[in-house]
Design a protein around this motif. Structure first.
Motif: not given
Length: 327
Positions: A59-63, A299-302, A304-306
């Motif tokens: 997931d590039h959003n988690l970089r 606990q981490t929304q990012e 879970k969404e990823s």
């Protein structure tokens, strides 16, 4: 370690045993059930940390700098569990309690590295939360990818050098008292006490090591959260403060899971049975790597969404492949 020992004098020889005997978990009633438990803990730790690492990679959003530290924590947990648990099960369940001298030192080196890096990873994540909450407008300038990579690389370098020194000091010991190590792995404290020559440098190291690797990181983490709490109490409303502190819950849970058992064990070390102490320490080594990925996923929304996005993409690709096959 020949260069290390050559500095002590060319004519000095040390008595190194051919093997050590690991005896920490032998003689405990119904201990075989504990090995079954360790196996399941290991499987969950491997699956959980592999999933966290894969999600961050895909997931590039988690970089982001924060997830560089999370990825490193998952890697250390996976590496540490793989270095410790299979060997412990092999030693005690299959009665391979005899471990060659060089293999024992290698076992110690990798186990100590992973245990130490867990605490320093928590320091990196604490610094990330500190800057994100106290200096939100400057966060992207203060916490960059390069900074986080340099910070983690410096932690790795410090831990590796410290443990090379630890192993190097062991090689200068003449082991002639016994070859039995009363622990669940090749523990430095148990080994240096078997020496019949001067082991004072090892004793000093055994006092310094927990301070540098565990207590100083814990002090930094506690001070960072005290500073966060003090600052929020002055400048934010209760609602804003709770919202900001909510982002720290996952990290605080990781800190509690890692440090509280250590504090309890070392505080009550003289008051609890040696077998209970050994089991407590072994649980401290294996439980955090199992729970860390679960806590971060829940606990981490990012993350879970990823995971949801990746599962949807995987589901859509499977449907597309099936349609192509049918056509």
């Amino acid at each position: 370690m020949s260069l290390f020992n050559s500095a002590l004098g060319k004519n000095i020889t040390f008595v190194h045993p051919a093997y050590f005997l690991i005896s920490g978990l032998t003689g405990i009633p119904d201990i075989k059930y504990y090995y079954v438990f360790l196996f399941f803990v290991y499987v969950i730790a491997v699956l959980g940390n592999t999933i966290v690492m894969a999600v961050i990679c895909l997931d590039h959003n988690l970089r982001t700098p924060k997830y560089v530290a999370v990825f490193n924590l998952a890697f250390v947990d996976l590496f540490g569990s793989s270095a410790l648990v299979p060997k412990v099960i092999d030693i005690f369940l299959f009665n391979h309690t005899s471990i060659p001298y060089s293999e024992c030192l290698t076992f110690l080196f990798f186990c100590y590295i992973c245990l130490s890096m867990q605490s320093f990873n928590l320091v990196a994540l604490a610094y990330d939360r500190l800057v994100a909450i106290i200096f939100p407008l400057h966060y992207h300038m203060k916490v960059t990818h390069r900074f986080m990579l340099y910070l983690i690389a410096s932690f790795w370098a410090f831990v590796i050098i410290a443990n090379l020194i630890t192993v190097g000091l062991i090689t200068r010991l003449s082991i002639c008292e016994s070859v039995v190590i009363n622990s669940y792995f090749c523990d430095h404290g148990q080994i240096y006490r078997l020496a019949c020559n001067d082991n004072f440098p090892n004793y000093v190291l055994s006092c310094l090591y927990p301070v540098l690797m565990f207590w100083l990181p814990l002090v930094f983490i506690l001070l960072s959260y005290l500073y966060i709490g003090f600052t929020l109490a002055k400048v934010a409303t209760i609602k804003e403060g709770l919202r900001a502190f909510k982002t720290c819950i996952g990290h605080l849970l990781l800190v509690a899971i890692y440090f509280i058992p250590l504090l309890i064990t070392f505080t009550l070390m003289e008051k609890i049975h040696p077998n209970a102490r050994i089991i407590n320490l072994s649980l401290t080594s294996v439980i955090p790597p199992m729970l860390n990925p679960i806590i971060y996923v829940l606990q981490t929304q990012e993350i879970k969404e990823s995971l949801k996005r990746l599962l949807k993409i995987s589901g859509k690709s499977k449907v597309t492949i099936k349609k192509e096959i049918v056509m």
